[in-house]
Enzyme design. Structure first.
Site, PDB file in Angstrom:
ATOM      1  N   ILE A   1       0.843  -1.211   0.000  1.00  0.00           N
ATOM      2  CA  ILE A   1       0.000   0.000   0.000  1.00  0.00           C
ATOM      3  C   ILE A   1       0.872   1.253   0.000  1.00  0.00           C
ATOM      4  O   ILE A   1       0.420   2.341  -0.334  1.00  0.00           O
ATOM      5  CB  ILE A   1      -0.983  -0.024   1.192  1.00  0.00           C
ATOM      6  CG1 ILE A   1      -2.128   0.957   0.977  1.00  0.00           C
ATOM      7  CG2 ILE A   1      -0.271   0.197   2.518  1.00  0.00           C
ATOM      8  CD1 ILE A   1      -3.297   0.745   1.913  1.00  0.00           C
TER       9      ILE A   1
ATOM     10  N   ASP B   1      -4.030  -1.705  -2.556  1.00  0.00           N
ATOM     11  CA  ASP B   1      -4.645  -1.896  -1.244  1.00  0.00           C
ATOM     12  C   ASP B   1      -5.260  -3.299  -1.224  1.00  0.00           C
ATOM     13  O   ASP B   1      -6.048  -3.647  -2.109  1.00  0.00           O
ATOM     14  CB  ASP B   1      -5.728  -0.819  -1.076  1.00  0.00           C
ATOM     15  CG  ASP B   1      -6.385  -0.849   0.294  1.00  0.00           C
ATOM     16  OD1 ASP B   1      -6.189  -1.836   1.044  1.00  0.00           O
ATOM     17  OD2 ASP B   1      -7.106   0.119   0.607  1.00  0.00           O
TER      18      ASP B   1
ATOM     19  N   PHE C   1       2.793 -11.314   2.939  1.00  0.00           N
ATOM     20  CA  PHE C   1       3.361 -10.582   4.081  1.00  0.00           C
ATOM     21  C   PHE C   1       2.652  -9.251   4.290  1.00  0.00           C
ATOM     22  O   PHE C   1       3.063  -8.456   5.130  1.00  0.00           O
ATOM     23  CB  PHE C   1       4.873 -10.374   3.881  1.00  0.00           C
ATOM     24  CG  PHE C   1       5.666 -11.632   4.132  1.00  0.00           C
ATOM     25  CD1 PHE C   1       5.692 -12.659   3.203  1.00  0.00           C
ATOM     26  CD2 PHE C   1       6.369 -11.795   5.317  1.00  0.00           C
ATOM     27  CE1 PHE C   1       6.397 -13.832   3.449  1.00  0.00           C
ATOM     28  CE2 PHE C   1       7.080 -12.964   5.573  1.00  0.00           C
ATOM     29  CZ  PHE C   1       7.096 -13.991   4.630  1.00  0.00           C
ATOM     30  N   GLY C   2       1.595  -9.000   3.516  1.00  0.00           N
ATOM     31  CA  GLY C   2       0.892  -7.716   3.612  1.00  0.00           C
ATOM     32  C   GLY C   2      -0.041  -7.663   4.810  1.00  0.00           C
ATOM     33  O   GLY C   2      -0.309  -8.669   5.463  1.00  0.00           O
TER      34      GLY C   2
ATOM     35  N   VAL D   1      -1.626  -5.469   8.436  1.00  0.00           N
ATOM     36  CA  VAL D   1      -1.135  -4.832   9.659  1.00  0.00           C
ATOM     37  C   VAL D   1      -0.247  -5.831  10.396  1.00  0.00           C
ATOM     38  O   VAL D   1      -0.617  -6.991  10.566  1.00  0.00           O
ATOM     39  CB  VAL D   1      -2.333  -4.411  10.540  1.00  0.00           C
ATOM     40  CG1 VAL D   1      -1.873  -3.921  11.892  1.00  0.00           C
ATOM     41  CG2 VAL D   1      -3.157  -3.348   9.827  1.00  0.00           C
TER      42      VAL D   1
ATOM     43  N   ASN E   1       3.539 -15.555  16.041  1.00  0.00           N
ATOM     44  CA  ASN E   1       3.485 -16.154  17.384  1.00  0.00           C
ATOM     45  C   ASN E   1       2.358 -15.526  18.217  1.00  0.00           C
ATOM     46  O   ASN E   1       1.934 -16.119  19.202  1.00  0.00           O
ATOM     47  CB  ASN E   1       4.836 -16.004  18.083  1.00  0.00           C
ATOM     48  CG  ASN E   1       5.117 -14.585  18.547  1.00  0.00           C
ATOM     49  OD1 ASN E   1       4.762 -14.206  19.657  1.00  0.00           O
ATOM     50  ND2 ASN E   1       5.731 -13.760  17.702  1.00  0.00           N
ATOM     51  N   HIS E   2       1.862 -14.361  17.789  1.00  0.00           N
ATOM     52  CA  HIS E   2       0.799 -13.725  18.577  1.00  0.00           C
ATOM     53  C   HIS E   2      -0.552 -14.430  18.415  1.00  0.00           C
ATOM     54  O   HIS E   2      -1.486 -14.129  19.151  1.00  0.00           O
ATOM     55  CB  HIS E   2       0.738 -12.232  18.267  1.00  0.00           C
ATOM     56  CG  HIS E   2       2.007 -11.555  18.688  1.00  0.00           C
ATOM     57  ND1 HIS E   2       2.369 -11.425  20.008  1.00  0.00           N
ATOM     58  CD2 HIS E   2       3.059 -11.081  17.959  1.00  0.00           C
ATOM     59  CE1 HIS E   2       3.577 -10.861  20.090  1.00  0.00           C
ATOM     60  NE2 HIS E   2       4.005 -10.649  18.857  1.00  0.00           N
TER      61      HIS E   2
ATOM     62  N   TYR F   1      -4.532  -8.293  16.668  1.00  0.00           N
ATOM     63  CA  TYR F   1      -3.587  -8.700  15.613  1.00  0.00           C
ATOM     64  C   TYR F   1      -3.420 -10.223  15.626  1.00  0.00           C
ATOM     65  O   TYR F   1      -3.570 -10.890  14.591  1.00  0.00           O
ATOM     66  CB  TYR F   1      -2.258  -7.966  15.854  1.00  0.00           C
ATOM     67  CG  TYR F   1      -1.079  -8.509  15.099  1.00  0.00           C
ATOM     68  CD1 TYR F   1      -0.988  -8.395  13.714  1.00  0.00           C
ATOM     69  CD2 TYR F   1      -0.020  -9.122  15.776  1.00  0.00           C
ATOM     70  CE1 TYR F   1       0.120  -8.882  13.030  1.00  0.00           C
ATOM     71  CE2 TYR F   1       1.085  -9.599  15.108  1.00  0.00           C
ATOM     72  CZ  TYR F   1       1.151  -9.493  13.733  1.00  0.00           C
ATOM     73  OH  TYR F   1       2.250  -9.977  13.062  1.00  0.00           O
TER      74      TYR F   1
ATOM     75  N   SER G   1      10.248 -13.642  16.039  1.00  0.00           N
ATOM     76  CA  SER G   1      10.738 -12.260  15.987  1.00  0.00           C
ATOM     77  C   SER G   1      11.796 -12.207  14.884  1.00  0.00           C
ATOM     78  O   SER G   1      12.923 -12.653  15.097  1.00  0.00           O
ATOM     79  CB  SER G   1      11.375 -11.872  17.320  1.00  0.00           C
ATOM     80  OG  SER G   1      10.494 -12.163  18.392  1.00  0.00           O
TER      81      SER G   1
HETATM   82  C1  15L Z   1       5.132  -9.888  15.321  1.00  0.00           C
HETATM   83  O1  15L Z   1       4.211 -10.546  14.856  1.00  0.00           O
HETATM   84  C2  15L Z   1       5.410  -8.512  14.863  1.00  0.00           C
HETATM   85  O2  15L Z   1       5.097  -8.313  13.512  1.00  0.00           O
HETATM   86  C3  15L Z   1       6.833  -8.075  15.152  1.00  0.00           C
HETATM   87  O3  15L Z   1       6.910  -6.667  15.020  1.00  0.00           O
HETATM   88  C4  15L Z   1       7.297  -8.507  16.558  1.00  0.00           C
HETATM   89  O4  15L Z   1       6.538  -7.858  17.527  1.00  0.00           O
HETATM   90  C5  15L Z   1       7.134 -10.001  16.699  1.00  0.00           C
HETATM   91  O5  15L Z   1       5.818 -10.397  16.399  1.00  0.00           O
HETATM   92  C6  15L Z   1       7.508 -10.509  18.089  1.00  0.00           C
HETATM   93  O6  15L Z   1       6.665 -11.130  18.735  1.00  0.00           O
HETATM   94  O7  15L Z   1       8.649 -10.305  18.485  1.00  0.00           O
END
Ligand code: 15L
Length: 277
Positions: free
Chosen positions: A38, A55, A75-76, A78, A115-116, A139, A168
Site C-alpha cells: 500500500i 490496497d 506478508f501484507g 497490519v 506467534n501472537h 492482531y 521475531s
Molecule cells: C510480530 O508478529 C510482529 O510483527 C513483530 O513486530 C514482533 O513484535 C514479533 O511479532 C515478536 O513477537 O517479536
C-alpha cells in the site's frame, strides 16, 4: 538457491522489513516477482520483477495482481497490535482476497502468521503445531483467523498453504525473549524458498524461528518442506540474556509485550485450561 519457480511469485507487503529482504534476495536469485504494497517500494525493483502499489481491500486489483502467479507470499496487512477496526480490512478482508485469488489461479499461499496467534501460552509450555490458538490481541486474533481460512480453502478448494508462525524476525535478537523467538532473515528467506518449491505442502504450520536452544516450540511440518533453520540466537545470549521487561504479564507469556497491551485484568489470570507440557 538455484531453482527458479515455473511461474511468477506474488509478494504482498513488499515494502515492509521482511518483504524488502525477500524482494532483494529472491530477486537476486532470478525469481520473477510481482511486488505489491500500500506504500511505495523504497528499493530498486529487481530486474525482471515489477512493483504495483495496491490496497489489499481492493479485491479486483488483488485478483489482477495474482494473474499467472503460482505462489503468493503473503506478508501484507497490519503487522503490529492495533485497534480492531484498523486490522479488519487489511488482515481479514485482505486475506480473503488473497485466498480467492489463489483459488482462481490454483496458486499456493505462504501466510505470514505470527506467534501472537498463540501468545497467551505460558513460556514454560512447549508447543507443537496442533496447540490451541491463544491470541494475545486483535492482531494475533487476525492471524489465528487467517490460519483457519487457509485450512478451509485447503479442504474445500484444494488451495495449498503454509502458515508460518513468525517469532521475531529482526537483524539480531534484541532482548531475552528473542533468544527463544528469533528468526534470522536468511532462515526466513530459505523457508519461503522451500515453501514455494516443495512438491506438496497441503495446509501446514511452521514455527518461524531459527535453531534456538531456548525455543518455546516443537513439532511442525518442516520435514515436508525439507526446511531446517541454519542460524541460532544462542550466540547472542551474553549480550541480551539480561534484557527483560520486569513486567510479570509480559514475562509470563510467549507473546511478550503484546500480551500487556490494553491488559485490564486486576488479578493474575488462572493457570491455562489446556496446553501441552
Ligand atoms: C510480530 O508478529 C510482529 O510483527 C513483530 O513486530 C514482533 O513484535 C514479533 O511479532 C515478536 O513477537 O517479536
Amino acid at each position: 538457491m538455484t531453482e527458479i519457480p515455473a511461474k511468477p511469485v506474488l509478494l504482498t507487503g513488499a515494502s515492509g522489513a521482511l518483504g524488502r529482504q525477500l524482494a532483494r534476495k529472491l530477486g537476486a536469485a532470478g525469481w520473477t516477482l510481482v511486488l505489491t504494497d500500500i506504500v511505495p517500494f523504497p528499493d530498486p525493483v529487481p530486474a525482471g520483477s515489477r512493483f504495483v502499489r495496491a490496497d489489499l481491500n481492493d479485491g479486483p486489483t488483488v485478483l489482477r495482481l495474482a494473474e499467472g502467479c503460482g505462489m503468493i507470499l503473503h506478508f501484507g496487512g497490519v503487522s503490529t497490535e492495533q485497534p480492531f477496526e484498523a486490522i479488519l480490512g487489511p488482515n481479514i478482508r485482505g486475506l480473503f482476497h488473497i485466498y480467492e485469488a489463489a483459488r482462481r489461479e490454483k496458486a499456493r499461499v505462504l501466510f505470514a502468521s505470527s506467534n501472537h496467534s498463540i501468545g497467551f501460552h505460558e513460556r514454560e509450555t512447549k508447543l507443537d503445531d496442533d496447540c490451541q490458538f491463544m491470541p494475545d490481541g486483535y492482531y494475533g486474533l487476525s492471524k489465528a483467523y487467517g490460519e483457519l481460512m487457509g485450512r478451509m480453502y485447503w479442504f474445500k478448494h484444494g488451495v495449498e498453504n503454509v502458515n508460518v508462525r513468525i517469532g521475531s524476525s529482526f537483524p539480531e535478537p534484541a532482548e531475552a525473549r528473542m533468544l527463544a523467538t528469533w528468526l534470522s532473515y536468511d532462515d526466513l528467506v530459505r523457508l519461503c524458498v522451500r515453501a514455494t518449491l516443495a512438491p506438496k505442502v497441503g495446509s501446514c504450520v511452521i514455527w518461524g524461528a531459527s535453531n534456538n536452544s531456548r525455543t518455546f516450540w516443537g513439532h511442525d511440518s518442516r520435514e515436508a518442506l525439507d526446511w531446517l533453520p541454519e542460524d541460532s540466537a544462542d550466540g547472542h545470549a551474553g549480550r541480551v540474556g539480561n534484557i527483560t521487561s520486569g513486567d510479570p504479564v509480559i514475562e509470563r507469556y510467549q507473546g511478550g509485550g503484546y500480551t500487556a497491551i490494553d491488559y485490564s485484568r486486576a488479578e493474575a489470570p488462572p493457570a491455562p485450561l489446556f496446553g501441552k507440557k
